[in-house]
Design a protein around this motif. Structure first.
Motif, PDB file in Angstrom:
ATOM      1  N   ALA C  23      19.856  37.837-101.894  1.00  0.00           N
ATOM      2  CA  ALA C  23      20.043  37.131-102.834  1.00  0.00           C
ATOM      3  C   ALA C  23      18.306  35.866-102.985  1.00  0.00           C
ATOM      4  CB  ALA C  23      20.990  35.875-102.555  1.00  0.00           C
ATOM      5  N   ILE C  24      18.276  36.185-100.885  1.00  0.00           N
ATOM      6  CA  ILE C  24      17.348  35.053-100.340  1.00  0.00           C
ATOM      7  C   ILE C  24      16.384  36.217-100.881  1.00  0.00           C
ATOM      8  CG2 ILE C  24      16.372  34.686 -98.725  1.00  0.00           C
ATOM      9  CD1 ILE C  24      18.887  33.571 -97.265  1.00  0.00           C
ATOM     10  N   ALA C  25      16.265  37.393-100.584  1.00  0.00           N
ATOM     11  CA  ALA C  25      14.675  38.108-101.064  1.00  0.00           C
ATOM     12  C   ALA C  25      14.605  38.410-102.366  1.00  0.00           C
ATOM     13  CB  ALA C  25      15.400  39.685-100.694  1.00  0.00           C
ATOM     14  N   THR C  26      16.235  38.779-103.528  1.00  0.00           N
ATOM     15  CA  THR C  26      15.749  38.503-104.685  1.00  0.00           C
ATOM     16  C   THR C  26      15.227  37.151-105.600  1.00  0.00           C
ATOM     17  OG1 THR C  26      18.007  40.400-105.016  1.00  0.00           O
ATOM     18  CG2 THR C  26      16.956  38.635-106.992  1.00  0.00           C
ATOM     19  N   ALA C  27      15.239  35.824-104.924  1.00  0.00           N
ATOM     20  CA  ALA C  27      15.193  34.453-104.789  1.00  0.00           C
ATOM     21  C   ALA C  27      13.679  34.580-105.685  1.00  0.00           C
ATOM     22  CB  ALA C  27      16.062  33.266-104.778  1.00  0.00           C
ATOM     23  N   ALA C  28      12.974  35.465-103.700  1.00  0.00           N
ATOM     24  CA  ALA C  28      11.892  35.462-103.537  1.00  0.00           C
ATOM     25  C   ALA C  28      10.699  35.989-104.127  1.00  0.00           C
ATOM     26  CB  ALA C  28      11.179  35.503-102.609  1.00  0.00           C
ATOM     27  N   VAL C  29      11.505  36.802-104.730  1.00  0.00           N
ATOM     28  CA  VAL C  29      10.329  38.060-105.748  1.00  0.00           C
ATOM     29  C   VAL C  29       9.228  37.061-106.646  1.00  0.00           C
ATOM     30  CG1 VAL C  29      10.614  40.112-107.598  1.00  0.00           C
ATOM     31  CG2 VAL C  29      12.070  39.779-105.728  1.00  0.00           C
ATOM     32  N   ARG C  33       7.328  39.785-111.164  1.00  0.00           N
ATOM     33  CA  ARG C  33       7.399  41.207-110.741  1.00  0.00           C
ATOM     34  C   ARG C  33       9.477  40.580-111.412  1.00  0.00           C
ATOM     35  NH1 ARG C  33       4.557  43.596-107.272  1.00  0.00           N
ATOM     36  NH2 ARG C  33       5.595  45.069-107.817  1.00  0.00           N
ATOM     37  N   ARG C  34      10.316  40.696-112.638  1.00  0.00           N
ATOM     38  CA  ARG C  34      11.690  40.423-113.235  1.00  0.00           C
ATOM     39  C   ARG C  34      12.253  42.058-112.836  1.00  0.00           C
ATOM     40  NH1 ARG C  34      12.066  40.318-118.291  1.00  0.00           N
ATOM     41  NH2 ARG C  34      10.599  40.195-118.437  1.00  0.00           N
ATOM     42  N   VAL C  35      11.585  42.590-113.229  1.00  0.00           N
ATOM     43  CA  VAL C  35      12.153  44.194-113.257  1.00  0.00           C
ATOM     44  C   VAL C  35      12.532  44.106-111.141  1.00  0.00           C
ATOM     45  CG1 VAL C  35      12.095  46.899-113.893  1.00  0.00           C
ATOM     46  CG2 VAL C  35      11.190  44.824-115.607  1.00  0.00           C
ATOM     47  N   ALA C  36      11.447  43.925-110.536  1.00  0.00           N
ATOM     48  CA  ALA C  36      11.255  44.297-109.505  1.00  0.00           C
ATOM     49  C   ALA C  36      12.781  43.986-108.528  1.00  0.00           C
ATOM     50  CB  ALA C  36      10.465  43.553-108.438  1.00  0.00           C
ATOM     51  N   ALA C  37      12.879  42.405-109.284  1.00  0.00           N
ATOM     52  CA  ALA C  37      14.097  41.428-108.889  1.00  0.00           C
ATOM     53  C   ALA C  37      15.114  42.371-108.992  1.00  0.00           C
ATOM     54  CB  ALA C  37      13.344  39.888-109.354  1.00  0.00           C
ATOM     55  N   ARG C 121       5.854  29.478-112.608  1.00  0.00           N
ATOM     56  CA  ARG C 121       7.285  29.985-111.858  1.00  0.00           C
ATOM     57  C   ARG C 121       8.462  29.531-112.089  1.00  0.00           C
ATOM     58  NH1 ARG C 121       5.190  25.512-107.311  1.00  0.00           N
ATOM     59  NH2 ARG C 121       6.134  26.945-106.286  1.00  0.00           N
ATOM     60  N   TRP C 122       8.376  29.758-113.672  1.00  0.00           N
ATOM     61  CA  TRP C 122      10.020  29.281-114.507  1.00  0.00           C
ATOM     62  C   TRP C 122      10.339  31.387-114.011  1.00  0.00           C
ATOM     63  CZ3 TRP C 122      13.340  27.593-115.930  1.00  0.00           C
ATOM     64  CH2 TRP C 122      14.282  28.112-117.635  1.00  0.00           C
ATOM     65  N   GLY C 127      16.562  34.091-110.536  1.00  0.00           N
ATOM     66  CA  GLY C 127      17.602  33.381-109.781  1.00  0.00           C
ATOM     67  C   GLY C 127      19.039  33.733-110.265  1.00  0.00           C
ATOM     68  N   PHE C 128      19.138  34.062-111.576  1.00  0.00           N
ATOM     69  CA  PHE C 128      20.898  34.973-111.848  1.00  0.00           C
ATOM     70  C   PHE C 128      20.777  35.451-111.380  1.00  0.00           C
ATOM     71  CE2 PHE C 128      22.567  38.258-115.188  1.00  0.00           C
ATOM     72  CZ  PHE C 128      23.587  36.976-115.766  1.00  0.00           C
ATOM     73  N   PHE C 129      20.074  37.116-110.989  1.00  0.00           N
ATOM     74  CA  PHE C 129      21.095  38.005-110.024  1.00  0.00           C
ATOM     75  C   PHE C 129      20.837  37.328-108.337  1.00  0.00           C
ATOM     76  CE2 PHE C 129      18.683  40.488-113.533  1.00  0.00           C
ATOM     77  CZ  PHE C 129      19.634  41.032-113.904  1.00  0.00           C
ATOM     78  N   ALA C 130      20.246  36.300-107.874  1.00  0.00           N
ATOM     79  CA  ALA C 130      20.325  35.574-106.828  1.00  0.00           C
ATOM     80  C   ALA C 130      21.664  35.572-106.790  1.00  0.00           C
ATOM     81  CB  ALA C 130      19.312  35.028-106.296  1.00  0.00           C
TER      82      ALA C 130
END
Lengths: 647, 99, 529
Positions: C23-29, C33-37, C121-122, C127-130
């Protein structure tokens, strides 16, 4: 040998899976896959049958345990099969008639773009129905029981774009669910009483429990049977179920699925034998439905609905016989089999007629078709002779025995009442079937131009219909006539094969046991009376429809006719009491949920909010007023301190 | 001289200050009245110190003076910035601290 | 209390820590890089599934009650320990959670795509996936915690990500710029939060009360002390504490009349989040009844049983009737879930092996079946942009695969034999009937009503003439099929062969029943073999 039993179910199940998941690439071969797999099941059934005949009557039961289904402490449900004479009879009927109807459907559904799916559903039905009759415990039977309900739902609603079909399908499923409730309660009762619901242990220990418990279980089983077999008071779905394609009506709603109730009662014979009150209820239900269906059948102008009324009535005979106990079980099953032949044949004939008549279902718009469709006429005619019970056709052998058994009950009064009803039913049967026969095949042509498919939703799609075109009746293709001819053979000879020398009774005796009925009057008298009554029925119908021209638009008719056209007002009752009442109930509950349950919580929130709103006014933002309250507080504090000192 | 008289004076000064805080609207005057109250307290503390014969009161008075000085700095800064944004020194105009 | 503390690899911690770190890693993408998240979140959830599978394999059904135990001191002054351990029921539910999350992520693949770039920064997608992964971590921890205080922390903490998931992400396709929809959504989110916070607050009081009475927070120690009589509670104390715990769980479950937050929350959230609520988060409530209420307060549980059974029965019938009356597809599923939760609670408090095994199975099966139905409904809604049943009609003709999968989901909801929910529903009914025949019979009416609301929904949306608005509707896409097909396969598999689950669950249920000192009613007669 017993390892073959699973194959009976597996073959059509495989077909259903392949056809439903296979996608469009199977569109061109799918119907053959379905038909072949149904035939495979039939061949396996035949092999098992031959094997069974080679053994002594007491060693004929085969069992196959596949795996433990739901293992929970104190609760054992297995996937296990039991093939005895009763199951065998059903297996042959289901796979035999089923294969024929698959064959018929190839021609009948030829122009339907969703034919692959149709065959997938048919195979699903076969698998579920075979599971129902092969299960060795009530819970597995329940799986098949609901499985056939699902297949029936899918097939009645096969032409889903027609709202009437979708509604009919839903209605069938719902009414059946009411019955299913009975079955599940029965299983729960068995579990708490016997600690198991496998056929063997339950049926062998019925003498260890009280009659009251047996009666309760039996009544719940009867409720289940009423739902599946369209018996009063749960019969209302069967007429609407005719919205499905005609092969479906022939297979599911005439020959096999609707007889599952008879199977259930016969299979649970030991329970019913120990519960005379429940047996009386069964007999009453059978007798009432017998008359109910027959009366409805007399009034309907839609050929399929007239046949549906007849199905209901004939199953009424079977239920009546099954309610009589060991005297009647064998005859109930025998009538079930012969009925399977002639009623499936009649429905297929009706489908053939509709096929040739632009899918017109109103018999008043037929007439004189015998010259145009000779094969259909002959096969339908043989089915007709069988259903009215004219000797020596099939129906005579089974129906006459049921009437005899109905005349042989504990008390004379009951014998006369139920025997009389059964006898009367035979007359009405002859009347309405003669009516169907005359309206369809005899008299002058009353054909009408084809209706506009947009305005007449009852038209079956897939067949080219040009609005305004007159029908050109023609004989159906070979794939459709062959099954009709085969079934006609069954309608003619099956009864004699079964009946002479009581072969069928002896075949079933190890499972259902058998006692010879001792009617209140002599058997020859009853047989003669039956024949006289049916001739009267035929004559009356001939006088009414054969001698006079038939109006194309139905006359208003008597009060009874009008009521019978509306299924004796049962739907109206359901609509007013259940549908409307239910709608009001749910609507008011939706309102209450919002205003009361949610309202209490929201009200609490609102009052807290209101209070804080008042308190908020104190915070007016003026530094001076805050200072006043500060000073006031300080003054109060000082005053309180001083006061405490003074005291 | 009886030290109690100092207490009377302190009370009088305090009352004057409190009244001023409550009834005046000019922020500067209110501020001065607050100072008056603080000093009234200081006077009382020193008087108590004298009456009880120890130095605690005087020490607290020194603390009060330091705090008051800090308060003057912050308070005047607020008043000045208020005056700049509103062009008025009335405390009633600064009534946004409500919902 | 002797128990084997797992000294090796902390498997349970890892199973929960992986999604938390994810979750933390995803939030930090970074924002671009939306697709990467998305892929990161999916991979993390799949890796969690692997860990959960290892937990299930390492768990020995016949072994100790709690296995893979980890125990470390945490707040010594209050006797709070970081104590994890799983029994069969927890294993089954952890597996359910781990199985469902990848499907939820995949189904919500485009649900959080930003419609416009507000700023660099939006990052709503991240956020959703995190948040989904954060919920997964907390749910798994609350299934694992055997320390009451530790459980309480995760039980409450999962509200925070859920609040943002409900309030922050709606059915974006049709409500873009619709202020009324945003208002309703925030209403739903606040309602969800308030209901659950009130429940949690009352539970906190009970947790403190329990500490005062028992002197520590360890579930196993307290349960053992209760069982061997060293810890006596006054009857009224026990009842009050029980009610405090039960109230919180009943809000979460949700039990009538505390249910009204669920239709709002499920209606306003996106379909995958709705699945997350009802299939995963709500299960913590019923799970906790089984684990905490029955074990800690056996006498009070028996005392409250009649009232709870009646409430459960009301939930069953009431939820089903309200589902019949709904005009909104998602709210209909929500009320159906209320009815199903009634069955689960009924099974738990029937206090028979069949009832409790059935209830546990029911939690698993309901999770899968609701996921199947709701996710397909979500795909449907995303195509037409409306939640109202009346806006559909004839979908079957234009999108047969979508209609077919929807029907299977519906059939699972109405407990068709052959699909998984039937097994559990029948077990619950039999288990209840064995001890309370009248309640069992009334509950059976639920199966008729279930058929009614499901088939009416199917009829109105899928059959009939094709409505012009749905005429161009595309059938299921590959991604959507990948979501639905495995769920349906699971439904069929567990319907035909539920043994893998029952084998794990049965011993745990046996332990729970012996905690409350209940035995199954014996059959009236000994049947012939």
């Amino acid at each position: 040998m017993e390892n073959l039993i699973a194959l009976l179910v597996a073959a059509p199940l495989l077909g259903a899976a392949v056809l439903l998941c296979g996608g469009r690439r199977l569109d061109r071969t799918g119907h053959w896959i379905g038909t072949v797999l149904a035939a495979v099941s039939f061949v396996v059934g035949a092999v098992l049958f031959v094997d069974m005949l080679g053994k002594g009557p007491e060693e004929r039961t085969l069992t196959q345990h596949l795996f433990s289904w739901i293992p929970v402490e104190g609760f054992q449900a297995d996937v296990a099969f039991q093939l005895d004479q009763l199951s065998m009879t059903f297996v042959l009927l289901i796979t035999g008639v089923g294969s024929l109807i698959h064959l018929y459907s190839i021609g009948y559904m030829e122009h339907d773009e969703r034919r692959r799916r149709f065959f997938g559903y048919l195979n699903l039905f076969l698998a579920a129905m075979l599971l129902l009759v092969l299960a060795d415990n009530y819970l597995l039977l329940y799986v098949g029981w609901e499985g056939v309900g699902l297949a029936s739902y899918l097939l009645i609603g096969f032409w889903q774009h027609k709202p009437s079909a979708a509604t009919a399908a839903k209605k069938a499923f719902l009414v059946n669910r009411v019955g299913d409730m009975g079955l599940s309660i029965a299983i729960m009762l068995m579990f708490t009483t016997f600690g198991t619901f496998a056929f063997g242990p339950v049926l062998e220990s019925t003498d260890k429990t009280s009659e009251g418990m047996l009666t309760a279980i039996a009544l719940m089983l009867l409720l289940a049977a009423c739902g599946k077999s369209a018996q009063v008071p749960l019969q209302s779905w069967l007429g609407d179920a005719m919205e499905g394609p005609t092969p479906v009506s022939a297979l599911i709603h005439a020959a096999t699925m609707v007889t599952a109730g008879v199977y259930l009662i016969t299979r649970s014979g030991a329970i019913f034998n120990g519960a005379p009150d429940a047996q009386l209820a069964v007999v009453v239900v059978g007798a009432v439905t017998l008359l109910f269906g027959a009366i409805v059948g007399c009034a309907k102008d839609d050929i399929k609905k007239a046949l549906a009324g007849s199905t209901m009535s004939q199953i009424g005979y079977m239920i009546l016989a099954a309610g009589l106990g060991p005297v009647g079980y064998a005859f109930a099953i025998m009538h079930l089999v012969t009925h399977g032949f002639f009623k499936a044949g009649l429905f297929l004939g009706a489908g053939s007629v509709m096929h040739g008549m632009n899918d017109e279902v109103d018999m008043r718009k037929y007439g004189g078709l015998r010259k145009y469709m000779p094969v259909t006429f002959v096969t339908f005619g043989l089915g007709y002779l069988a259903i009215i019970g004219l000797p020596p056709f099939s129906g005579f052998w089974s129906k006459d025995k049921i009437i005899e058994a109905a005349f042989a009950q504990q008390s004379d009064l009951r014998s006369w009442i139920f025997g009389g009803v059964a006898l009367l039913g035979a007359g009405i049967t002859a009347y309405y079937m003669t009516r169907v026969m005359i309206l369809t095949f005899f008299g002058e042509k009353r054909w009408q131009p084809a209706p506009d498919p947009d305005t007449a939703p009852s038209v079956e799609p897939g067949i080219e219909v040009h609005p305004g075109e007159m029908p050109h009746p023609h004989e159906a293709p070979k794939s459709m006539t062959i099954p009709m001819i085969v079934l006609a053979f069954g309608s003619v000879f099956a009864g004699a094969v079964f009946g002479i020398g009581e072969r069928f009774v002896h075949w079933l005796e190890p499972v259902t046991s058998f006692e010879h009925p001792h009617p209140v009057v002599g058997v020859p008298v009853i047989t003669t009376a039956t024949i006289v009554v049916l001739l009267l029925g035929v004559g009356l119908a001939y006088l009414q429809y054969g001698r006079r021209p038939v109006p194309v638009v139905a006359p208003r008719g008597s009060l009874l006719t009008r009521a019978a056209r509306r299924d004796l007002l049962q739907d109206d009752f359901n609509h007013v009491v259940l549908v409307r009442g239910g709608e009001h109930l749910t609507r008011s509950l939706v309102y209450l949920d919002h205003s009361l349950v949610d309202g209490v919580v929201n009200g609490t929130a609102a009052s807290v909010g209101g209070l804080s709103g008042r308190l908020r006014r104190l915070q007016n933002g003026y530094a001076r007023s805050y200072a006043v309250s500060m000073f006031g507080g300080a003054a109060l504090l000082v005053a309180a301190t001083l006061l405490m000192r003074a005291v | 001289m009886n030290p109690v008289n100092y207490l009377y004076l302190a009370a009088l000064l305090f009352a004057i200050g409190a009244t001023g805080v409550l009834i005046r609207r000019n922020a500067i005057v209110v501020f001065m009245c607050i100072e008056l109250m603080l000093n009234a307290c200081n006077l009382a503390l020193v008087a108590f110190s004298r009456m009880h014969g120890n130095l605690d009161g005087q020490i607290i008075a020194f603390f009060t003076m330091v705090v008051a000085a800090a308060e003057v700095v912050v308070g005047l800064a607020i008043i000045v910035s208020l005056f700049r944004s509103r062009h008025s020194a009335s405390v009633d105009d600064a009534s946004l601290m409500k919902l | 209390m002797s128990q084997v503390v797992n000294a090796g690899f902390p498997l349970l911690t890892a199973t929960a820590a992986l999604p938390a770190v994810g979750a933390i890693a995803t939030a930090a993408v970074p924002a671009g890089r939306r697709v990467a998240a998305k892929w990161l979140a999916l991979l993390v959830s799949l890796a969690t599934l692997v860990l959960a599978a290892i937990v299930a394999v390492r768990f020995e059904p016949g072994g100790d009650r709690y296995q893979l135990v980890e125990s470390h001191a945490w707040i010594k002054d209050f006797g709070v320990r970081y104590e994890l351990g799983v029994d069969g029921i927890a294993v089954a539910l952890i597996a359910l959670t781990a199985v469902l999350i990848p499907f939820i992520i995949l189904a919500g693949w485009h649900d959080a795509d930003p419609l416009e770039t507000k700023s660099k920064r939006w990052r709503p997608t991240q956020g959703f996936f995190a948040l989904i992964l954060a919920v997964e971590a907390m749910v798994i921890l609350s299934f694992e915690a055997t320390d009451v205080f530790l459980f309480y922390i995760f039980f409450e903490a999962m509200l925070i990500p859920m609040y943002f998931l409900i309030g922050g992400f709606g059915d974006r396709a049709h409500e873009h710029g619709d202020a009324a929809a945003a208002t309703q959504r925030s209403y739903a989110a606040v309602k969800f939060l308030l209901y659950n916070l009130v429940g949690g607050l009352i539970m906190l009081a009970a947790v403190i009360g329990l500490y005062v009475v028992a002197g520590n927070f360890s579930l196993q120690e307290i349960a053992a002390a209760r069982a061997n009589g060293t810890l006596d509670m006054a009857t009224n104390t026990e009842r009050l504490l029980f009610l405090g715990f039960f109230f919180a769980f009943a809000v979460k479950a949700p039990l009538w009349p505390l249910h009204t937050w669920l239709p709002n929350a499920m209606g306003e959230a996106t379909a995958p989040v709705a699945v997350l609520i009802t299939a995963v988060v709500d299960k913590v409530g019923t799970f906790a009844m089984l684990r905490f209420c029955l074990q800690l307060f056996p006498e009070a549980s028996k005392w409250a049983t009649p009232a709870i059974l009646v409430l459960a029965l009301i939930s069953i019938v009431y939820g089903a009737l309200l589902a019949v009356g709904q005009r909104d597809i998602k709210r209909l599923v929500a009320y159906a879930s209320i009815s199903h939760f009634g069955f689960i609670i009924m099974g738990i408090f029937a206090m028979t092996s069949q009832g409790q095994s059935g209830a546990t199975l029911y939690m698993v099966n309901h999770g899968i079946s609701t996921a199947a139905l709701m996710l397909v409904a979500g795909f449907l809604i995303s195509r037409r942009g409306s939640r109202l049943i009346a806006d559909y009609g004839g979908v079957q003709k234009v999108a047969p695969v979508l209609a077919g999968t929807f029907l299977i989901g519906g059939l699972a909801t109405l407990s068709l034999p052959g699909l998984a929910p039937f097994v559990s529903e029948f077990l619950v009914l039999v288990g209840t009937f064995a001890r309370y025949p009248v309640i069992g019979i009334i509950a059976t009416f639920g199966i008729v009503l279930a058929a009614l609301y499901t088939l009416v929904l199917y009829q109105r949306t899928m059959t009939g003439p094709v409505k012009p608005e749905v005429a161009a509707m595309p059938d299921l896409r590959v991604r959507e099929l990948v979501v639905v097909a495995p769920l349906i396969a699971l439904l069929i598999f567990l319907g035909v062969y539920p043994k893998p689950v029952t084998d794990i669950v049965n011993p745990a249920v046996g332990h729970t029943l012996s905690d409350v000192q209940q035995q199954d009613p014996k059959p009236e007669v000994e049947a012939a073999k």
